[in-house]
Design a protein around this motif. Structure first.
Motif, mmCIF file in Angstrom:
data_model
loop_
_atom_site.group_PDB
_atom_site.id
_atom_site.type_symbol
_atom_site.label_atom_id
_atom_site.label_comp_id
_atom_site.label_asym_id
_atom_site.label_seq_id
_atom_site.Cartn_x
_atom_site.Cartn_y
_atom_site.Cartn_z
ATOM 1 N N ARG A 36 14.382 1.248 12.935
ATOM 2 C CA ARG A 36 14.749 0.846 11.564
ATOM 3 C C ARG A 36 15.696 1.865 10.939
ATOM 4 O O ARG A 36 16.636 1.497 10.229
ATOM 5 C CB ARG A 36 13.491 0.687 10.701
ATOM 6 N N LEU A 37 15.472 3.146 11.199
ATOM 7 C CA LEU A 37 16.335 4.192 10.672
ATOM 8 C C LEU A 37 17.748 4.045 11.225
ATOM 9 O O LEU A 37 18.737 4.102 10.483
ATOM 10 C CB LEU A 37 15.770 5.577 11.015
ATOM 11 N N LYS A 62 17.136 -4.232 4.030
ATOM 12 C CA LYS A 62 16.630 -3.174 3.149
ATOM 13 C C LYS A 62 15.298 -3.584 2.522
ATOM 14 O O LYS A 62 14.336 -2.809 2.519
ATOM 15 C CB LYS A 62 17.674 -2.877 2.064
ATOM 16 N N ASP A 63 15.223 -4.812 2.016
ATOM 17 C CA ASP A 63 13.981 -5.310 1.398
ATOM 18 C C ASP A 63 12.835 -5.350 2.415
ATOM 19 O O ASP A 63 11.724 -4.911 2.127
ATOM 20 C CB ASP A 63 14.183 -6.700 0.793
ATOM 21 N N GLU A 64 13.111 -5.911 3.605
ATOM 22 C CA GLU A 64 12.086 -6.000 4.651
ATOM 23 C C GLU A 64 11.597 -4.611 5.060
ATOM 24 O O GLU A 64 10.392 -4.393 5.240
ATOM 25 C CB GLU A 64 12.635 -6.700 5.894
ATOM 26 N N THR A 65 12.527 -3.697 5.194
ATOM 27 C CA THR A 65 12.180 -2.354 5.647
ATOM 28 C C THR A 65 11.384 -1.615 4.585
ATOM 29 O O THR A 65 10.403 -0.936 4.901
ATOM 30 C CB THR A 65 13.452 -1.587 6.056
ATOM 31 N N LYS A 68 9.476 -2.974 2.391
ATOM 32 C CA LYS A 68 8.168 -3.622 2.296
ATOM 33 C C LYS A 68 7.261 -3.284 3.479
ATOM 34 O O LYS A 68 6.069 -3.044 3.295
ATOM 35 C CB LYS A 68 8.356 -5.145 2.214
ATOM 36 N N HIS A 69 7.819 -3.264 4.682
ATOM 37 C CA HIS A 69 6.990 -3.132 5.876
ATOM 38 C C HIS A 69 7.080 -1.771 6.574
ATOM 39 O O HIS A 69 6.053 -1.197 6.947
ATOM 40 C CB HIS A 69 7.350 -4.223 6.894
ATOM 41 N N ALA A 70 8.295 -1.276 6.779
ATOM 42 C CA ALA A 70 8.463 -0.076 7.600
ATOM 43 C C ALA A 70 8.218 1.219 6.827
ATOM 44 O O ALA A 70 7.686 2.173 7.391
ATOM 45 C CB ALA A 70 9.850 -0.059 8.238
ATOM 46 N N VAL A 71 8.612 1.271 5.565
ATOM 47 C CA VAL A 71 8.415 2.505 4.808
ATOM 48 C C VAL A 71 6.931 2.852 4.687
ATOM 49 O O VAL A 71 6.551 4.001 4.954
ATOM 50 C CB VAL A 71 9.126 2.453 3.431
ATOM 51 N N LEU A 102 17.899 4.018 3.525
ATOM 52 C CA LEU A 102 17.828 2.754 2.768
ATOM 53 C C LEU A 102 18.507 2.897 1.411
ATOM 54 O O LEU A 102 19.192 1.978 0.952
ATOM 55 C CB LEU A 102 16.372 2.332 2.582
ATOM 56 N N TYR A 103 18.336 4.041 0.792
ATOM 57 C CA TYR A 103 18.987 4.295 -0.508
ATOM 58 C C TYR A 103 20.510 4.213 -0.368
ATOM 59 O O TYR A 103 21.201 3.738 -1.273
ATOM 60 C CB TYR A 103 18.572 5.678 -1.039
#
Length: 191
Positions: free
Chosen positions: A141-142, A161-164, A166-169, A187-188
């Motif tokens: 993801r990174l 960005k939204d999916e990550t 919500k789920h990966a962070v 992501l920022y």
């Protein structure tokens, strides 16, 4: 190396091997993993470069940035999305049972009709997997977040960005603080 590799493919893989150059068995395992990843992604491109470059970047995040010196984990990083193009048994035969188990644990199957539900189920399952499988997905993801930083496809970048977030962070925060911070920064930076 096969034709069709670009300069990064060669230099990136050489940089990856540098971390393991004192152990011939590790170099052999990583070379086998690279060959298998290349076989799985042959003919696939990520933009204007060979898709195998993405796998190399994921492995480099593990080896360079996280300083993981376990050739099984880094080999699994090279193969994290290869099960679309090769069989799990091929991974076992070439790289061993542990690498195959990590790859299988980190592998994100393609979602069907309900992408969001499939993604939620994948991350719920992944949260229960060993740390090395979680690190590979977060490194994946990174790497994707970094590649989307200047992406012209704003909708795709925004959805990722939204999916990550919500789920990966949350997974990253419970797995490795360094990865969580790097992922949040990447992501920022997505515009």
């Amino acid at each position: 190396m096969e034709q069709g590799f670009d300069d990064f493919t060669k230099a990136g893989f050489a940089r990856l091997l540098k971390h393991f150059e004192d152990n011939t068995d590790d170099v052999v395992k990583l070379t086998r993993a690279f060959a298998l990843a290349n076989k799985a992604h042959r003919g696939h491109a990520a933009g204007s470069e060979p898709h195998v470059n993405h796998a190399i970047r994921v492995a480099l995040i593990l080896a360079d940035e996280l300083q993981m010196r376990d050739s099984d984990i880094v080999s699994a990083g090279l193969l994290h999305d290869a099960l679309d193009g090769v069989q799990e048994q091929d991974v076992k035969d070439e790289c061993g049972d542990r690498v195959a188990a990590i790859v299988k644990a980190a592998f994100e199957p393609k979602g069907g009709q309900d992408h969001e539900k499939a993604l939620a189920e994948y991350f719920a399952r992944l949260a229960k997997e060993p740390k090395e499988a979680r690190c590979i997905e977060i490194a994946d993801r990174l790497e994707k977040a970094r590649s989307l930083k200047e992406n012209a496809h704003r909708e795709k970048a925004a959805r990722f960005k939204d999916e990550t977030q919500k789920h990966a962070v949350p997974l990253a925060q419970n797995t490795d603080e360094r990865l969580a911070l790097k992922l949040s920064v990447a992501l920022y930076e997505i515009k």
